[in-house]
Design a protein around this motif. Structure first.
Motif, PDB file in Angstrom:
ATOM      1  N   LEU A  38       0.824  -1.211   0.000  1.00 39.27           N
ATOM      2  CA  LEU A  38       0.000   0.000   0.000  1.00 39.27           C
ATOM      3  C   LEU A  38       0.859   1.263   0.000  1.00 39.27           C
ATOM      4  O   LEU A  38       0.342   2.359  -0.212  1.00 39.27           O
ATOM      5  N   GLY A  39       2.154   1.097   0.284  1.00 40.15           N
ATOM      6  CA  GLY A  39       3.041   2.250   0.344  1.00 40.15           C
ATOM      7  C   GLY A  39       2.832   3.097   1.579  1.00 40.15           C
ATOM      8  O   GLY A  39       3.122   4.297   1.575  1.00 40.15           O
ATOM      9  N   LEU A  40       2.328   2.488   2.651  1.00 42.89           N
ATOM     10  CA  LEU A  40       2.040   3.221   3.890  1.00 42.89           C
ATOM     11  C   LEU A  40       2.882   2.703   5.033  1.00 42.89           C
ATOM     12  O   LEU A  40       3.160   1.502   5.119  1.00 42.89           O
ATOM     13  N   THR A  41       3.244   3.603   5.935  1.00 40.65           N
ATOM     14  CA  THR A  41       3.805   3.199   7.214  1.00 40.65           C
ATOM     15  C   THR A  41       2.628   2.952   8.164  1.00 40.65           C
ATOM     16  O   THR A  41       1.491   3.350   7.876  1.00 40.65           O
ATOM     17  N   TYR A  42       2.899   2.358   9.301  1.00 35.48           N
ATOM     18  CA  TYR A  42       1.829   2.108  10.266  1.00 35.48           C
ATOM     19  C   TYR A  42       1.161   3.405  10.736  1.00 35.48           C
ATOM     20  O   TYR A  42      -0.069   3.498  10.727  1.00 35.48           O
ATOM     21  N   LEU A  80       1.728  12.043   3.292  1.00 34.31           N
ATOM     22  CA  LEU A  80       0.529  11.504   2.639  1.00 34.31           C
ATOM     23  C   LEU A  80       0.056  12.435   1.523  1.00 34.31           C
ATOM     24  O   LEU A  80      -0.417  11.976   0.478  1.00 34.31           O
ATOM     25  N   GLU A  81       0.203  13.738   1.745  1.00 35.64           N
ATOM     26  CA  GLU A  81      -0.181  14.703   0.716  1.00 35.64           C
ATOM     27  C   GLU A  81       0.766  14.605  -0.489  1.00 35.64           C
ATOM     28  O   GLU A  81       0.319  14.604  -1.644  1.00 35.64           O
ATOM     29  N   THR A  82       2.052  14.488  -0.220  1.00 36.32           N
ATOM     30  CA  THR A  82       3.040  14.342  -1.298  1.00 36.32           C
ATOM     31  C   THR A  82       2.776  13.079  -2.107  1.00 36.32           C
ATOM     32  O   THR A  82       2.966  13.062  -3.331  1.00 36.32           O
ATOM     33  N   ALA A  83       2.285  12.037  -1.442  1.00 39.72           N
ATOM     34  CA  ALA A  83       1.951  10.781  -2.124  1.00 39.72           C
ATOM     35  C   ALA A  83       0.634  10.871  -2.886  1.00 39.72           C
ATOM     36  O   ALA A  83       0.246   9.928  -3.580  1.00 39.72           O
ATOM     37  N   GLY A  84      -0.062  11.991  -2.738  1.00 41.16           N
ATOM     38  CA  GLY A  84      -1.318  12.186  -3.461  1.00 41.16           C
ATOM     39  C   GLY A  84      -2.532  11.527  -2.829  1.00 41.16           C
ATOM     40  O   GLY A  84      -3.557  11.361  -3.477  1.00 41.16           O
ATOM     41  N   LEU A  85      -2.421  11.178  -1.544  1.00 40.18           N
ATOM     42  CA  LEU A  85      -3.514  10.459  -0.872  1.00 40.18           C
ATOM     43  C   LEU A  85      -4.454  11.376  -0.102  1.00 40.18           C
ATOM     44  O   LEU A  85      -5.614  11.028   0.119  1.00 40.18           O
ATOM     45  N   SER A  97      -6.560  26.613  11.672  1.00 44.11           N
ATOM     46  CA  SER A  97      -7.078  25.252  11.532  1.00 44.11           C
ATOM     47  C   SER A  97      -6.858  24.741  10.108  1.00 44.11           C
ATOM     48  O   SER A  97      -7.147  25.434   9.139  1.00 44.11           O
ATOM     49  N   VAL A  98      -6.347  23.523  10.028  1.00 39.39           N
ATOM     50  CA  VAL A  98      -6.127  22.870   8.741  1.00 39.39           C
ATOM     51  C   VAL A  98      -6.994  21.616   8.697  1.00 39.39           C
ATOM     52  O   VAL A  98      -6.971  20.805   9.622  1.00 39.39           O
ATOM     53  N   THR A  99      -7.765  21.479   7.622  1.00 36.81           N
ATOM     54  CA  THR A  99      -8.612  20.300   7.438  1.00 36.81           C
ATOM     55  C   THR A  99      -7.933  19.361   6.457  1.00 36.81           C
ATOM     56  O   THR A  99      -7.343  19.793   5.466  1.00 36.81           O
ATOM     57  N   VAL A 100      -8.020  18.080   6.735  1.00 41.16           N
ATOM     58  CA  VAL A 100      -7.436  17.052   5.879  1.00 41.16           C
ATOM     59  C   VAL A 100      -8.572  16.248   5.271  1.00 41.16           C
ATOM     60  O   VAL A 100      -9.496  15.826   5.975  1.00 41.16           O
ATOM     61  N   GLN A 101      -8.491  16.039   3.959  1.00 43.25           N
ATOM     62  CA  GLN A 101      -9.490  15.201   3.300  1.00 43.25           C
ATOM     63  C   GLN A 101      -8.791  14.281   2.310  1.00 43.25           C
ATOM     64  O   GLN A 101      -7.692  14.567   1.838  1.00 43.25           O
ATOM     65  N   LEU A 102      -9.448  13.181   2.034  1.00 41.30           N
ATOM     66  CA  LEU A 102      -8.909  12.205   1.089  1.00 41.30           C
ATOM     67  C   LEU A 102      -9.001  12.729  -0.334  1.00 41.30           C
ATOM     68  O   LEU A 102      -9.957  13.411  -0.691  1.00 41.30           O
ATOM     69  N   THR A 103      -8.018  12.376  -1.143  1.00 36.43           N
ATOM     70  CA  THR A 103      -8.115  12.574  -2.581  1.00 36.43           C
ATOM     71  C   THR A 103      -8.809  11.342  -3.156  1.00 36.43           C
ATOM     72  O   THR A 103      -9.077  10.364  -2.419  1.00 36.43           O
ATOM     73  N   ASP A 104      -9.063  11.329  -4.438  1.00 40.00           N
ATOM     74  CA  ASP A 104      -9.638  10.135  -5.060  1.00 40.00           C
ATOM     75  C   ASP A 104      -8.717   8.942  -4.865  1.00 40.00           C
ATOM     76  O   ASP A 104      -9.174   7.836  -4.561  1.00 40.00           O
ATOM     77  N   ALA A 105      -7.410   9.169  -5.021  1.00 40.31           N
ATOM     78  CA  ALA A 105      -6.441   8.074  -4.838  1.00 40.31           C
ATOM     79  C   ALA A 105      -6.475   7.556  -3.399  1.00 40.31           C
ATOM     80  O   ALA A 105      -6.375   6.344  -3.164  1.00 40.31           O
TER      81      ALA A 105
END
Length: 149
Positions: A38-42, A80-85, A97-105
């Motif tokens: 998945l290309g993710l760390t824990y 995660l943002e650099t990975a496009g996720l 305040s910064v909000t985080v949301q998923l990309t399509d990927a």
């Protein structure tokens, strides 16, 4: 263990914190293998779980849920943002305040992550009932330790 001498309690094998530490490190190895494709760390996986479960979240809410400070969480989210996720956006109402949301990927990655929990469960050698009991006990332990601070 009221009748156990203090010197005996000081043994490494009697430290519940060490048992938890050893189990956490063992989990780390199993998750490293399970998440490699998945290309993710824990820690990244945990952040993705929050976003898959709850949708767009302020960084602060993600940190509270994962019990991570912003110094640890911000670089993780940046990767995660650099990975496009994920995408991070400052709130128009509150610039701090910064909000985080998923990309399509990031949303699509969820499908590929579906086998991970069963793979981890299988690696534990425990039944679902035993895992649920353990989670309950760890929840009680965490609550008690939080209260003790």
């Amino acid at each position: 263990m009221p009748d156990v001498p203090d010197a005996e309690l000081l043994r490494l094998d009697h430290q519940v914190c060490f048992s938890l530490h050893a189990a956490s490190r063992a989990f780390g190895g199993v998750y490293r293998d399970a998440l490699k494709d998945l290309g993710l760390t824990y820690p990244q996986y945990l952040a993705m779980l929050v976003l898959w479960e709850d949708g767009p979240q302020p960084v602060k809410a993600i940190g509270e849920r994962l019990r991570l400070d912003s110094g640890t969480l911000s670089p993780l989210l940046k990767r995660l943002e650099t990975a496009g996720l994920v995408r991070r956006e400052r709130s128009a109402a509150d610039e701090r305040s910064v909000t985080v949301q998923l990309t399509d990927a990031g949303s699509e990655l969820r499908e590929r992550a579906l086998p991970v929990p069963r793979r981890i469960l299988s690696s534990t050698g425990m039944t679902v009932e035993e895992i649920l009991t353990l989670q309950g006990l760890l929840g009680r332990l965490t609550g008690a330790l939080d209260e003790a601070q």
